[in-house]
Design an enzyme around this catalytic site. Structure first.
Site, PDB file in Angstrom:
ATOM      1  CG  HIS A   1      49.018  29.421  52.086  1.00  0.00           C
ATOM      2  ND1 HIS A   1      49.873  29.178  50.590  1.00  0.00           N
ATOM      3  CD2 HIS A   1      49.867  28.719  52.803  1.00  0.00           C
ATOM      4  CE1 HIS A   1      50.841  28.782  50.907  1.00  0.00           C
ATOM      5  NE2 HIS A   1      51.107  28.326  52.162  1.00  0.00           N
ATOM      6  N   GLY A   2      44.640  30.003  51.892  1.00  0.00           N
ATOM      7  CA  GLY A   2      43.328  30.603  52.855  1.00  0.00           C
ATOM      8  C   GLY A   2      42.359  31.449  51.889  1.00  0.00           C
TER       9      GLY A   2
END
Length: 506
Positions: free
Chosen positions: A354-355
């Site tokens: 996700h990041g």
């Protein structure tokens, strides 16, 4: 190009008309037009990064062809024996390394290495370099900052996973490689789901580019309804929630506990409206063009435990990790402790996907901690059916289960939304120790409250089928709901400055 922008309002009708009126009779021309339209859609954001999609498509297209022309695992050749999973293939004594080098596995390795390398460089280079620098400085040494000012290409996490599913499935023999380069490139860059999913499997989406597509009125109207519902989720629910959520998270030190609870709960609605809204619009646009894209959400906030939540949230990603990471690691068939290890790996990698921030890794680990007690007690698949099936309302016990699951999800969302782990921990600390500080932020207005009520009611109505759109029996009721949703979109929708979808950053 954003789905909620004026440009897309012009772009989609033009593509729709040319696609059906001009190119319908020639499949090759139709696919070529889709490919060009997809490149325009993506290039509207930044033309420079189109080269990454093109190169990625080339690598996986060629790897697929090479694997197709190399003897398969089932042929029993010496080369294939060296490719069997679990073998210690690299051994110079028996020449198996040479066999491996000649086999299909090298093309799979090349494909995965290239895509993960691309993803790792643009998305994680700075993260790992900064983390290493912090670690070196923490233990008393001085280190220079080697981070680069890299721009994260939009959608890179989505299309790299989609192309990898193609080469992995070809390697496993689940899919035949294609030599139709236009169809393959159009599959990789298909604009409705290019930048934020659903992450399609090649064996589901790619064959649709080989079949003649004809416009079907019912499929088209279903697509329009999905687009309208997706717009409602995005511009009414998500973007209006963001107006309340953003100042609370940015100024959490001066907010009361009640306001911090409101911030966490509204962020849960914001991210769900934002991401599922994008998915609905993508699926709806796909239907307008004669394609069937996979469902990505099934009313996840009515889940009775965290395992059910993950079967209903971001389904295309969670099943991707299940099929390509969890099961190859052994899944749940390798003993309890190794299974728990596998669960942790999947959730941590999912968080990192996700990041490039430790907050996402922690978010993934926290969800693993919520999930593992269910797994140990063999309760992780106890809620397969829809809640309150054939009933109007849930029981008290089911209501309590929904509330507890939603509370855990909101707790984890605090880490997902915060800028750093310190911010997240301080947010939770203030939530507990300052419950009655004077309020600084206005509570949600009447219109948003009404929109949220409508949203929750319609989600509940559609919980058994995954969507309420097909469930309203009478035309007059359906049209009344469509008119109400359209009114909310026009009256409450945030259009003045189109807001990016949250998952564009991933």
């Amino acid at each position: 190009m954003l789905f909620n922008s004026f440009e897309f309002l012009i772009f989609l009708p033009i593509v729709f008309l040319l696609y059906w009126a001009v190119f319908q009779k020639n499949l090759k021309a139709q696919n070529t037009f889709l490919l060009l339209a997809s490149y325009v859609f993506y290039g509207w954001w930044d033309w420079r990064f189109l080269s990454l999609i093109i190169v990625s498509s080339w690598v996986d297209y060629l790897c697929g062809l090479k694997m197709g022309s190399t003897p398969s695992l089932r042929d029993g050749s010496k080369t294939d024996e060296a490719c069997l999973p679990g073998r210690q293939a690299i051994s110079f004594k028996n020449n198996s390394f040479l066999s491996w080098f000649k086999g299909r596995k090298k093309y799979l390795t090349l494909s995965i290495a290239f895509n993960l390398g691309l993803l790792g460089f643009f998305k994680y280079f700075n993260f790992f370099m900064e983390s290493a620098t912090d670690l070196i400085n923490t233990i008393g040494f001085q280190s220079n900052d080697y981070s680069l000012k890299l721009i994260l290409p939009v959608g890179i996490s989505f299309y790299t996973f989609q192309t990898m599913s193609y080469t992995i499935d070809v390697y496993k023999g689940k899919l035949k490689p294609t030599n139709d380069i236009i169809a393959f490139f159009a599959y990789v860059s298909f604009f409705p789901q290019l930048v934020a999913g659903p992450i399609e499997r090649a064996k589901h989406l790619l064959p649709q580019f080989f079949k003649q597509r004809n416009f079907v009125y019912e499929q088209g109207t279903e697509g329009v309804k999905l687009i309208l519902w997706g717009l409602f989720k995005k511009v009414v629910i998500a973007d209006n929630c963001a107006i309340v959520v953003n100042p609370i998270f940015e100024n959490y030190t001066t907010a009361s506990g009640l306001e911090l609870i409101m911030g966490a709960v509204l962020f849960a609605f914001q991210i769900y409206g934002d991401f599922s809204g994008y998915s609905d619009i993508a699926i709806g646009v796909g239907k307008l063009l004669g394609f069937d894209l996979m469902t990505n959400f099934k009313t996840p906030y009515f889940s009775r435990d965290i395992a059910e939540f993950w079967r209903r949230w971001h389904i295309s990603l969670s099943t991707w990790f299940r099929d390509y990471v969890y099961i190859p690691l052994g899944g749940s068939k390798v003993g309890k402790w190794l299974s728990i290890r596998n669960i942790f790996i999947v959730f941590l990698v999912s968080g990192l996907w996700h990041g490039a921030n430790w907050t996402f890794v922690f978010w993934g680990g926290l969800n693993a901690l919520f999930f593992i007690p269910l797994f140990i007690r063999k309760k992780n698949r106890q809620h397969i059916d829809a809640i309150a099936e054939n009933r109007l309302l849930p029981t008290w016990n089911e209501s309590l289960q929904i509330l507890m699951t939603f509370t855990l999800v909101c707790l984890a969302w605090i880490f997902f939304r915060s800028e750093s782990l310190n911010d997240a921990m301080a947010y939770i600390q203030n939530l507990v120790v300052n419950p009655f500080m004077p309020k600084h932020f206005g509570f949600i207005n009447y219109d948003l409250r009404m929109a949220l009520v409508l949203f929750i009611v319609l989600e509940w109505v559609g919980r058994e089928k995954g969507s309420w759109l097909q469930l309203l029996p009478r035309k007059r009721w359906r049209y009344a709901v469509y008119v109400t949703i359209t009114y909310f979109v026009i009256y409450l929708g945030v259009f003045s400055e189109p807001v990016d979808f949250i998952y564009f950053q991933f």
